[in-house]
Design a protein around this motif. Structure first.
Motif, mmCIF file in Angstrom:
data_model
loop_
_atom_site.group_PDB
_atom_site.id
_atom_site.type_symbol
_atom_site.label_atom_id
_atom_site.label_comp_id
_atom_site.label_asym_id
_atom_site.label_seq_id
_atom_site.Cartn_x
_atom_site.Cartn_y
_atom_site.Cartn_z
ATOM 1 N N LEU A 125 0.828 -1.205 0.000
ATOM 2 C CA LEU A 125 0.000 0.000 0.000
ATOM 3 C C LEU A 125 0.865 1.259 0.000
ATOM 4 N N LEU A 126 1.856 1.280 0.866
ATOM 5 C CA LEU A 126 2.707 2.457 0.972
ATOM 6 C C LEU A 126 3.584 2.626 -0.264
ATOM 7 N N ALA A 127 4.016 1.503 -0.852
ATOM 8 C CA ALA A 127 4.800 1.597 -2.091
ATOM 9 C C ALA A 127 3.962 2.206 -3.206
ATOM 10 N N THR A 128 2.688 1.838 -3.265
ATOM 11 C CA THR A 128 1.791 2.419 -4.264
ATOM 12 C C THR A 128 1.666 3.929 -4.067
ATOM 13 N N CYS A 129 1.570 4.365 -2.821
ATOM 14 C CA CYS A 129 1.515 5.806 -2.552
ATOM 15 C C CYS A 129 2.759 6.494 -3.116
ATOM 16 N N GLY A 130 3.929 5.916 -2.838
ATOM 17 C CA GLY A 130 5.162 6.520 -3.296
ATOM 18 C C GLY A 130 5.301 6.547 -4.804
ATOM 19 N N ARG A 131 4.777 5.498 -5.472
ATOM 20 C CA ARG A 131 4.879 5.427 -6.940
ATOM 21 C C ARG A 131 4.027 6.466 -7.635
ATOM 22 N N HIS A 132 2.967 6.911 -6.979
ATOM 23 C CA HIS A 132 1.971 7.720 -7.678
ATOM 24 C C HIS A 132 1.889 9.175 -7.235
ATOM 25 N N VAL A 133 2.692 9.572 -6.256
ATOM 26 C CA VAL A 133 2.650 10.979 -5.832
ATOM 27 C C VAL A 133 3.596 11.798 -6.718
ATOM 28 N N ALA A 134 3.147 12.968 -7.100
ATOM 29 C CA ALA A 134 3.958 13.865 -7.930
ATOM 30 C C ALA A 134 5.113 14.435 -7.119
ATOM 31 N N ASP A 135 6.152 14.857 -7.818
ATOM 32 C CA ASP A 135 7.267 15.522 -7.152
ATOM 33 C C ASP A 135 6.729 16.759 -6.439
ATOM 34 N N GLY A 136 6.945 16.826 -5.152
ATOM 35 C CA GLY A 136 6.402 17.931 -4.370
ATOM 36 C C GLY A 136 4.971 17.709 -3.935
ATOM 37 N N GLY A 137 4.384 16.551 -4.270
ATOM 38 C CA GLY A 137 3.009 16.261 -3.907
ATOM 39 C C GLY A 137 2.878 15.757 -2.484
ATOM 40 N N VAL A 138 1.641 15.470 -2.098
ATOM 41 C CA VAL A 138 1.298 15.126 -0.725
ATOM 42 C C VAL A 138 0.710 13.726 -0.666
ATOM 43 N N ILE A 139 1.106 12.975 0.349
ATOM 44 C CA ILE A 139 0.476 11.698 0.674
ATOM 45 C C ILE A 139 -0.258 11.878 1.993
ATOM 46 N N LEU A 140 -1.545 11.612 2.009
ATOM 47 C CA LEU A 140 -2.335 11.692 3.236
ATOM 48 C C LEU A 140 -2.726 10.291 3.673
ATOM 49 N N ILE A 141 -2.507 10.009 4.947
ATOM 50 C CA ILE A 141 -2.788 8.685 5.492
ATOM 51 C C ILE A 141 -3.658 8.836 6.735
ATOM 52 N N GLN A 142 -4.757 8.087 6.753
ATOM 53 C CA GLN A 142 -5.613 8.034 7.939
ATOM 54 C C GLN A 142 -5.267 6.766 8.712
ATOM 55 N N ARG A 143 -5.011 6.906 10.006
ATOM 56 C CA ARG A 143 -4.527 5.787 10.809
ATOM 57 C C ARG A 143 -5.249 5.730 12.147
#
Length: 235
Positions: A125-143
């Protein structure tokens, strides 16, 4: 018609209508009301920006984001869930195996998916987040926030109508088996699933292992976290 579906190891669901591979009931999620998720997400997304929503379900969060003018790509492994999504581009796929040849201003991993009991799936799941975020983009995670498993079992009212009951037990170090009952006047659903609670230090460690870094926590209870890729995306 009440159905029972046993899916993945430790995951199953019962209740009327279709049950997804992770034990979620489609008709149930059509009843659940959205909370503050759209506000949190909108606060970190540029106006009219692109959002990759991983695990969109029936569009409970998708639809308010579309209404605010964001370009949402909604991903879910359940075709039955995706049939309910309106106004967004939809992709039928498992999150951990998603490979889109594009990047997004914001990548969203909500619904406590990061707390899956399967560590291999979590890494995916986290690898998918990293593959698809733009340079300078944001990853938001609800935990899961600290204290998530305090005072169990517990019962509380749901937004709108109905009652939710939560029970949980630790079945191995760090691994929990959970049961959640959703009770309405005219129907009831039960979901069984496994999770791993990640205190702040453990959460930040799994981010680092996935090539991500914590930017900060967005809510006082640390239930929402912003992360970024350690290495800029390559086109």
């Amino acid at each position: 018609m009440r159905t029972t579906r046993t899916t993945r190891d430790g995951h199953s669901g019962t209740g009327p209508g279709a049950i997804t591979p992770d034990g979620c009931a489609v008709e149930l999620y059509e009843r659940l009301l959205v909370g503050d998720e759209p506000d949190v997400i909108a606060s970190r997304t540029p106006e009219g920006g692109s959002i990759l929503e991983l695990g969109c379900g029936v569009g409970r969060v998708t639809h308010p984001l579309v209404a605010r003018g964001f370009a949402v790509t909604a991903v879910d492994e359940s075709a039955e869930m995706l049939e309910r999504v309106r106004g967004a581009r939809t992709v039928h796929a498992s999150i951990e195996h998603l490979e889109l040849d594009e990047r997004f201003d914001l990548v969203l991993l909500s619904s406590f998916l990061v707390n899956t009991g399967d560590e291999e799936v979590r890494a995916g799941l986290l690898a998918t987040c990293g593959r698809h975020v733009a340079d300078g983009g944001v990853i938001l995670i609800q935990r899961e926030a600290e204290g998530f498993y305090d005072d169990l079992p517990r019962e509380s009212p749901m937004r709108g109508t109905g009652t939710i009951r939560i029970a949980s037990e630790e079945i191995a170090p760090g691994l929990r088996a959970n049961q959640v009952d959703y009770i309405f006047d005219d129907a009831q659903w039960t979901q069984f699933f496994r999770t791993r609670h990640l205190p702040d230090a453990a959460f930040e460690q799994v981010l680092a292992e996935a090539g991500l870094a914590l930017v900060g926590y967005l809510t006082p209870n640390h239930a929402w976290a912003e992360a970024a890729a350690l290495v800029p995306a390559e086109d």
